[in-house]
Write an enzyme that holds these catalytic residues in place. Structure first.
Site, mmCIF file in Angstrom:
data_model
loop_
_atom_site.group_PDB
_atom_site.id
_atom_site.type_symbol
_atom_site.label_atom_id
_atom_site.label_comp_id
_atom_site.label_asym_id
_atom_site.label_seq_id
_atom_site.Cartn_x
_atom_site.Cartn_y
_atom_site.Cartn_z
ATOM 1 N N THR A 31 3.526 -1.703 1.922
ATOM 2 C CA THR A 31 3.420 -0.265 1.673
ATOM 3 C C THR A 31 2.012 0.145 1.257
ATOM 4 O OG1 THR A 31 5.734 -0.195 1.051
ATOM 5 C CG2 THR A 31 4.372 1.640 0.318
ATOM 6 N N ALA B 299 -0.824 3.588 7.972
ATOM 7 C CA ALA B 299 -0.484 4.924 7.464
ATOM 8 C C ALA B 299 -0.193 5.924 8.572
ATOM 9 C CB ALA B 299 -1.601 5.436 6.536
ATOM 10 N N HIS C 98 4.598 7.094 13.525
ATOM 11 C CA HIS C 98 4.602 6.839 14.960
ATOM 12 C C HIS C 98 5.572 7.774 15.679
ATOM 13 C CE1 HIS C 98 2.196 3.140 14.929
ATOM 14 N NE2 HIS C 98 2.750 2.893 13.759
ATOM 15 N N VAL D 248 13.568 -10.629 -9.077
ATOM 16 C CA VAL D 248 14.875 -11.257 -8.876
ATOM 17 C C VAL D 248 14.703 -12.773 -8.827
ATOM 18 C CG1 VAL D 248 16.803 -11.530 -7.277
ATOM 19 C CG2 VAL D 248 15.774 -9.291 -7.628
ATOM 20 N N LYS E 94 0.236 -3.495 18.312
ATOM 21 C CA LYS E 94 -0.208 -2.278 18.967
ATOM 22 C C LYS E 94 -1.727 -2.249 19.093
ATOM 23 C CE LYS E 94 3.750 0.272 17.100
ATOM 24 N NZ LYS E 94 4.091 -0.392 15.826
ATOM 25 N N ARG F 193 2.266 -7.628 6.956
ATOM 26 C CA ARG F 193 3.514 -6.981 7.327
ATOM 27 C C ARG F 193 4.597 -8.046 7.493
ATOM 28 N NH1 ARG F 193 -0.881 -6.502 10.648
ATOM 29 N NH2 ARG F 193 -0.634 -6.243 12.896
ATOM 30 N N ILE G 182 11.205 -5.223 7.843
ATOM 31 C CA ILE G 182 10.769 -3.856 8.139
ATOM 32 C C ILE G 182 9.263 -3.880 8.409
ATOM 33 C CG2 ILE G 182 10.833 -1.462 7.421
ATOM 34 C CD1 ILE G 182 13.608 -2.754 7.734
ATOM 35 N N CYS H 10 -18.302 5.676 -3.553
ATOM 36 C CA CYS H 10 -18.919 4.759 -4.527
ATOM 37 C C CYS H 10 -17.912 3.734 -5.027
ATOM 38 C CB CYS H 10 -19.588 5.512 -5.673
ATOM 39 S SG CYS H 10 -18.571 5.818 -7.121
#
Lengths: 489, 413
Positions: free
Chosen positions: A43, A48, A51, A174, A252, A315, A340, A441
């Protein structure tokens, strides 16, 4: 601790599910191993992009959920005040023989239900994208594609879920999932035991490990590394759309796109790794991104001095090559929302709908919440989003916003205080909520100020303030304290 | 909204801006306003607690705070108006300034002349594209200096410094004096980037200098744990196998300064890609009428003494313009740097008035002939990138100036 639905993972998927569930009267708890929302995995570091949905093979979950998610983002972004720009995307064919691929994508997009797709060429293409490589032959135009900030989106979803009574536990990892009589019963965490009838695994890169804790080992997650380059806003206008090359088998390709904040981002590479924590950038990766970017926008080869940052993301590539969103006969009550990968950000709202549907099928009685709060007040950026009359009025009400702390991104003292009051406890937490330190900066001027403000507001010593939790202390030693001894602070 | 007319607005209250404001006042301007975004006047100097300032201007060896306090005090004595923690948001080509602070909020100022004195910023890790992890413990030298010298925090206990410019060398010494172990100073070029006198900083504390090396990897997940540096070949590429991993908890970057011209761009001021600053003429006027510039916003200087002098020139000329005593340059000759000359300032001269040109070379050379156009040759025994060159265009030399609109400044063989 007890809840009815436990969501594991505070990334875009987990927070979207939490927000969707918060529309109903049901006890929901979200836990995240990092110290803040959106800190963990994909995330915080992806392209960003919202699609359009022509990439995925018809029949896959991704092909079904991406166009639906794309549609849902409009309302969600407007309700939660998440900046979203529908700038459209172009898949660019640089050679004649690539045009065939565009036609295939167009066909696939139509089958996936993507609206308004068409192939453009010649003058029209170069009018839309004047700095595009002059060898470009044609492009697939998808007007419904756009850009948004994934961490801002995730934070907004979490905030709104919280407004609607979802509990969030940060810094909670977990360690085990215990089922009894074929049903999930308790989840052991690094903090405490949580009893829950339903457990939703949205643990991203680690979703295979969480799944195997529940006894389900039907897939593996491979971290697929993507490196990126970020350019200064002074290149604003060089690129107008999300630009893709013609896709390869595994990705992609290297994209060049304006960000929702007016920078340009180029990337990602796509290399499968073993280490799920390997967020290192490399020289080879940098060159690969740069070469890919320059193929689309040749002028970028002269703009090396406009590069302000680089980063890498991982990912979660599933061994099944499609999203894994399903419940199980045994243990019942356990739902995987795993693998995902891209287009996960786009699909998140549709994934959330699907998960709620699965919960219903699993027997969870879900009644609409009567007093559901659908919108959220965002952090106001009075200087960055300057408007003569509105800014003046806002500053009259909020004099602390007259002090600009981050000079490059025009972030004010008021915004930083607001971010801290909303739960930011680290430099990165403030950065993701306000953009302080994200400019040209890179925090050179604002970092000491932000550290002091975090320390003051949270009652910490300056030495205790971290970049992103754990051992990432920024200023571990006070010279005064070292000289005088700790007792004489 | 507060609206106000002023004669001379100075953007930036560091050494350049203070000198400009003082000069404007001393040449008869009453209405002056300095706009400073920091919480104090003085720019970078209050944190430069080492000595070496003022040797040219005051003929004394001063610390940074001592040097700048003389100007701050003078500005107070002259009752020059200033606003702190005030951020300029916009400047138009007609010299309308939009600024904001707390508690006044937004203000609009119409100035008859503007002096740009915003200084420069440091190149960041991101801009340097250093591969590796992104942990805490990476600081630009100026930020580390501020944290240590003003605020009393040590960024770490074992530091590696990237860049052997003056700031890097001085930080190496300051760290060593504060008890930080300095593991080395890494320099990409085959020669050090700073002034000779600052190299003493390394000798004094036995700090290794790695010439022709770059940082090729940052290690450490939460906090910096080590940095790998690699030797470069003649083409500037890292040599395989010629690398070493240096354990440290802090990486300090002193690898270049960038003039801060975001406001200049808003006003449409033309910039020189070689300096990163405005193209200025011999009066320090930019391409936009009555907008002057001085100090590190124009190009990165070696010595504050020269910044002060340039600020005075800009302030005096802004004052003259306001009083109608300084017409814009009529005849204009553009100076273009070529070959080993990286840049030359001012870029625009009239050719009528004697003046000093400032130039920076790309690489060191001995017995260099600096050629201006066809006819003027100025000899220098040594030229090096670390030291700005001064070229005096005396009245005698000006007589030989070609009668053209564009002249190249180069170093011949």
């Amino acid at each position: 601790m007890e809840t009815c639905v436990l969501i594991i993972g505070g990334g875009i998927t987990g927070t979207a599910i939490a927000r969707e569930l918060s529309k109903c009267d049901v006890d929901t708890l979200l836990i995240e191993k990092e110290v803040d929302i959106a800190f963990g995995g994909a995330t915080k570091a992806n392209t960003a992009i919202v699609h359009a949905g022509y990439d995925d093979e018809p029949g896959t979950l991704a092909a079904k959920l991406c166009p639906r998610g794309n549609l849902l983002w409009s309302e969600l972004a407007s309700d939660l005040h998440i900046p979203l720009k529908r700038i459209g995307s172009l898949v660019v064919a640089l050679e004649e023989n690539e045009v065939r691929v565009l036609e295939d994508l167009l066909e696939r997009g139509k089958r996936n239900g993507v609206p308004d797709l068409r192939i453009i060429e010649g003058q029209e293409l170069f009018e839309m994208e004047p700095n595009l490589n002059s060898e470009a032959v044609a492009a697939l135009y998808a007007p419904s594609a756009g850009v948004l900030s994934p961490y801002e989106a995730s934070i907004a979803l979490a905030e709104n879920a919280k407004q609607n009574d979802v509990s969030i536990l940060l810094g909670t990892k977990v360690t085990d999932i215990i089922a009894e009589e074929g049903k999930v019963k308790t989840v052991q965490t690094s903090r405490e035991r949580i009893c829950s009838r339903y457990v939703v695994n949205a643990a991203g890169l680690f979703s295979d490990e969480v799944s195997s804790m529940a006894g389900i080992e039907e897939f593996k997650i491979v971290p697929r590394k993507g490196e990126y380059i970020i350019y200064d806003r002074d290149l604003n206008g060089l690129v107008n759309h999300v630009l893709f090359p013609v896709p390869s088998q595994i990705s992609k390709g290297i994209t060049v796109t304006p960000t929702v904040d007016g920078n340009i981002i180029a990337g990602p590479t796509a290399h499968d790794k073993k280490d799920k924590n390997d967020l290192t950038t490399t020289r080879e990766g940098f060159e690969e991104v740069l070469n890919g970017a320059c193929k689309l926008i040749p002028e970028l080869s002269d703009r090396l001095t406009s590069i302000i940052s680089g980063f890498a993301g991982l990912r979660p590539q599933p061994s099944t090559d499609d999203f894994i969103i399903k419940s199980y006969r045994e243990p019942s009550g356990f739902i995987n929302v795993a693998g995902i990968k891209s287009p996960g950000l786009t699909s998140a709202p549709a994934i959330a709908e699907m998960v709620v549907e699965i919960l219903r099928e699993e027997g969870l009685a879900l009644k609409d919440k009567k007093n559901f709060i659908s919108s959220r007040n965002p952090i106001v950026h009075p200087i960055r989003d300057f408007h003569p009359a509105k800014t003046e009025e806002f500053l009259r009400q909020n004099p602390r916003d007259g002090r600009v702390v981050c000079r490059c991104e025009y972030v004010t003292e008021g915004e930083i205080l607001d971010a801290i009051s909303r739960g930011a406890t680290t430099l990165d937490g403030v950065k993701y909520r306000t953009r302080s330190g994200m400019g040209r900066c890179q925090g050179g001027f604002c970092t000491p100020h932000v550290i002091r403000m975090i320390a003051r507001e949270l009652g910490l010593a300056v030495e205790e303030v971290t970049k992103r939790g754990g051992n990432s202390k920024v200023l571990p030693y006070s010279a005064k304290r070292l000289l005088l001894g700790d007792e004489k602070r | 909204m507060i609206t106000r007319r002023i004669d001379v607005a100075v953007i930036g209250g560091g050494s350049a801006g203070l000198a400009a404001a003082i000069a404007a006042r001393e040449s008869g301007i009453d209405s002056i306003l300095i706009l400073e975004r920091n919480e104090e006047l003085g720019g970078i100097l209050p944190q430069c607690i080492h000595t070496g300032f003022g040797l040219h201007y005051f003929k004394e060896n001063l610390t940074g705070p001592e040097y700048i306090n003389r100007f701050v005090r003078k500005a107070h004595d002259l009752q020059i108006d200033y606003k702190l923690e005030t951020m300029v948001l916009d400047l138009t080509c007609t010299r309308k300034i939009l600024a904001v602070n707390q508690p006044e909020g937004l203000m609009e100022l119409q100035a008859n002349a503007v002096v740009l004195a915003m200084g420069c910023r440091e190149r960041s890790r991101g801009a340097l594209c250093i591969p590796g992890t992104r942990p805490a413990g990476i600081f630009t030298a100026g930020t580390a200096q501020r944290l240590m010298d003003i605020e009393g925090y040590l960024p770490g206990k074992q530091a590696l410094i990237l860049g052997s410019g003056d700031v890097g060398l001085i930080m190496a010494r300051r760290f060593a004096m504060e008890g930080v172990e300095v593991k080395g100073v890494v320099e990409m070029m085959p020669y050090p980037g700073g002034l000779d006198r600052n190299l003493q900083c390394l000798r004094d504390f036995g700090i290794p200098l790695y010439l022709r090396h770059v940082a090729t990897f940052v290690h450490g997940s939460d906090r910096v744990e080590a940095v790998t540096i690699s030797r470069l070949d003649d083409k500037g590429q890292p040599i395989a196998g010629e690398d070493r991993k240096i354990e440290c908890d802090t990486l300090v970057l002193s690898a270049g300064l960038i003039p801060e011209n975001e406001i200049s761009r808003k006003a449409g001021v033309r910039l020189d890609p070689k300096t990163g600053g405005p193209i200025v003429d011999e009066n320090m006027e930019t391409s936009v009428e009555s907008i002057f510039a001085c100090g590190n916003v124009v190009y990165v200087h070696d010595l504050v003494d020269h910044v002060t002098q340039e600020g005075e020139m800009a302030g005096t000329n802004a004052s003259k313009r306001v009083r109608g005593m300084l017409p814009q340059l009529q005849r204009r000759i553009l100076l273009k740097a070529e070959g080993n000359v990286r840049y030359v300032v001012p870029q625009m001269i009239s050719g009528r008035n004697p003046l000093t040109l400032w130039a920076r070379v790309r690489s060191p050379a001995f017995d260099a002939d600096i050629r201006i156009g066809k006819n003027i040759i100025v000899h220098k025994r040594v030229v090096k990138p670390a030291e700005l060159l001064t070229i005096e265009l005396t009245a005698k030399r000006l007589k030989d100036l070609d009668k053209v609109e564009e002249l190249t400044v180069s170093i011949g063989d």
